[in-house]
Design a protein around this motif. Structure first.
Motif, PDB file in Angstrom:
ATOM      1  N   ALA A   1     -16.129  -2.740   2.450  1.00 19.33           N
ATOM      2  CA  ALA A   1     -14.990  -1.817   2.468  1.00 19.33           C
ATOM      3  C   ALA A   1     -13.667  -2.586   2.492  1.00 19.33           C
ATOM      4  N   ALA A   2     -13.577  -3.623   3.316  1.00 19.90           N
ATOM      5  CA  ALA A   2     -12.344  -4.413   3.391  1.00 19.90           C
ATOM      6  C   ALA A   2     -12.087  -5.144   2.069  1.00 19.90           C
ATOM      7  N   THR A   3     -13.123  -5.713   1.494  1.00 17.54           N
ATOM      8  CA  THR A   3     -12.987  -6.436   0.229  1.00 17.54           C
ATOM      9  C   THR A   3     -12.578  -5.507  -0.904  1.00 17.54           C
ATOM     10  N   LEU A   4     -13.167  -4.312  -0.944  1.00 18.31           N
ATOM     11  CA  LEU A   4     -12.796  -3.348  -1.982  1.00 18.31           C
ATOM     12  C   LEU A   4     -11.337  -2.907  -1.840  1.00 18.31           C
ATOM     13  N   CYS A   5     -10.879  -2.775  -0.610  1.00 17.00           N
ATOM     14  CA  CYS A   5      -9.454  -2.457  -0.394  1.00 17.00           C
ATOM     15  C   CYS A   5      -8.576  -3.549  -0.972  1.00 17.00           C
ATOM     16  N   ALA A   6      -8.891  -4.782  -0.630  1.00 12.16           N
ATOM     17  CA  ALA A   6      -8.096  -5.914  -1.127  1.00 12.16           C
ATOM     18  C   ALA A   6      -8.135  -5.957  -2.655  1.00 12.16           C
ATOM     19  N   LEU A   7      -9.298  -5.690  -3.231  1.00  8.37           N
ATOM     20  CA  LEU A   7      -9.442  -5.676  -4.689  1.00  8.37           C
ATOM     21  C   LEU A   7      -8.578  -4.587  -5.318  1.00  8.37           C
ATOM     22  N   CYS A   8      -8.552  -3.415  -4.714  1.00  6.34           N
ATOM     23  CA  CYS A   8      -7.743  -2.313  -5.237  1.00  6.34           C
ATOM     24  C   CYS A   8      -6.254  -2.641  -5.242  1.00  6.34           C
ATOM     25  N   TYR A   9      -5.829  -3.481  -4.340  1.00  6.22           N
ATOM     26  CA  TYR A   9      -4.405  -3.802  -4.217  1.00  6.22           C
ATOM     27  C   TYR A   9      -3.971  -4.923  -5.163  1.00  6.22           C
ATOM     28  N   LEU A  10      -4.916  -5.705  -5.680  1.00  9.49           N
ATOM     29  CA  LEU A  10      -4.567  -6.837  -6.546  1.00  9.49           C
ATOM     30  C   LEU A  10      -3.671  -6.471  -7.730  1.00  9.49           C
TER      31      LEU A  10
ATOM     32  N   PRO B   1      -2.491  -5.934   1.056  1.00 13.05           N
ATOM     33  CA  PRO B   1      -3.575  -5.041   1.470  1.00 13.05           C
ATOM     34  C   PRO B   1      -3.903  -5.077   2.967  1.00 13.05           C
ATOM     35  N   THR B   2      -3.118  -5.781   3.762  1.00 15.42           N
ATOM     36  CA  THR B   2      -3.468  -6.015   5.167  1.00 15.42           C
ATOM     37  C   THR B   2      -3.833  -4.743   5.909  1.00 15.42           C
ATOM     38  N   PHE B   3      -2.947  -3.748   5.896  1.00 10.92           N
ATOM     39  CA  PHE B   3      -3.203  -2.554   6.707  1.00 10.92           C
ATOM     40  C   PHE B   3      -4.305  -1.690   6.118  1.00 10.92           C
ATOM     41  N   ALA B   4      -4.504  -1.743   4.819  1.00  8.54           N
ATOM     42  CA  ALA B   4      -5.634  -1.041   4.216  1.00  8.54           C
ATOM     43  C   ALA B   4      -6.945  -1.690   4.668  1.00  8.54           C
ATOM     44  N   CYS B   5      -6.984  -3.010   4.663  1.00  6.22           N
ATOM     45  CA  CYS B   5      -8.187  -3.713   5.115  1.00  6.22           C
ATOM     46  C   CYS B   5      -8.469  -3.434   6.592  1.00  6.22           C
ATOM     47  N   ILE B   6      -7.417  -3.421   7.398  1.00 10.50           N
ATOM     48  CA  ILE B   6      -7.585  -3.114   8.819  1.00 10.50           C
ATOM     49  C   ILE B   6      -8.123  -1.687   8.980  1.00 10.50           C
ATOM     50  N   GLY B   7      -7.577  -0.752   8.212  1.00 11.85           N
ATOM     51  CA  GLY B   7      -8.067   0.626   8.253  1.00 11.85           C
ATOM     52  C   GLY B   7      -9.533   0.716   7.863  1.00 11.85           C
ATOM     53  N   ALA B   8      -9.939  -0.070   6.869  1.00 17.93           N
ATOM     54  CA  ALA B   8     -11.340  -0.080   6.442  1.00 17.93           C
ATOM     55  C   ALA B   8     -12.236  -0.658   7.528  1.00 17.93           C
ATOM     56  N   ILE B   9     -11.780  -1.718   8.164  1.00 18.35           N
ATOM     57  CA  ILE B   9     -12.585  -2.352   9.216  1.00 18.35           C
ATOM     58  C   ILE B   9     -12.728  -1.418  10.413  1.00 18.35           C
ATOM     59  N   PHE B  10     -11.633  -0.790  10.814  1.00 17.42           N
ATOM     60  CA  PHE B  10     -11.701   0.171  11.922  1.00 17.42           C
ATOM     61  C   PHE B  10     -12.534   1.385  11.548  1.00 17.42           C
TER      62      PHE B  10
END
Length: 184
Positions: free
Chosen positions: A21-30, A36-45
């Motif tokens: 989930a965190a990796t896909l968030c980062a990928l979507c932001y590329l 993508p920091t806060f998206a990745c944090i949201g995915a991890i939480f």
């Protein structure tokens, strides 16, 4: 030491789903050259053992961010009526005090008590650490990014539900037993 009490390093499906989930968030932001920091944090939480757990964990973070974000924007705007440069003065203590009370009451009203802590974090960041020229964009971006992460966590848990994983594991065990029986 008892064999059952030994620590065993194990990468399970929750670990994999969280990382995915965190990796896909980062990928979507590329493609957007966006952090993508806060998206990745949201995915991890937001990634839990199952959909229900994800909804609670991620929902706490997401709704807390929304409540804290809007509350922080409103209070900071009001504060800037007194101190247009946004610098910290003793009056900010009153705004924090009132803001935290409103945050708690709002979170409880919407039946999201778990939203209090993440909402408080966003509220304090906006009030104490965000420049006057960016407090609105910061708040909105933080809400948006957390929502993306929460949505990604839900999507991963929807596509890889615990039941499906357990069924795949059981199927794998059966195949392995048949292979062992056949070979030996």
């Amino acid at each position: 030491m008892n064999e059952q009490n030994k620590f065993r390093l194990h990468v399970g499906m929750r670990n994999i789903k969280t990382a995915l989930a965190a990796t896909l968030c980062a990928l979507c932001y590329l493609p957007f050259d966006r952090n993508p920091t806060f998206a990745c944090i949201g995915a991890i939480f937001g990634t839990g053992v199952d959909m229900g757990n994800s909804w609670v964990s991620g929902g706490n973070r997401f709704f807390g961010t929304i409540i804290g974000g809007f509350l922080g924007m409103g209070l900071f705007r009001l504060y800037m009526c007194f101190y247009p440069d946004g610098s910290t003065h003793a009056l900010m203590l009153l705004f924090v005090f009132v803001g935290v009370i409103i945050l708690i009451l709002t979170s409880l009203f919407f039946k999201w008590p778990g939203a209090i802590q993440p909402g408080g974090v966003v509220l304090c960041i906006i009030l104490f650490n965000t420049p006057p020229e960016t407090y609105i964009s910061y708040s909105l971006n933080r809400m948006f990014d957390t929502g993306i992460g929460f949505a990604m966590a839900l999507l991963v848990n929807l596509l890889l539900p615990r039941e499906r994983i357990d069924n795949m594991k059981e199927f794998n065990r059966k195949i392995n037993r048949k292979i062992k029986t056949f070979l030996f």
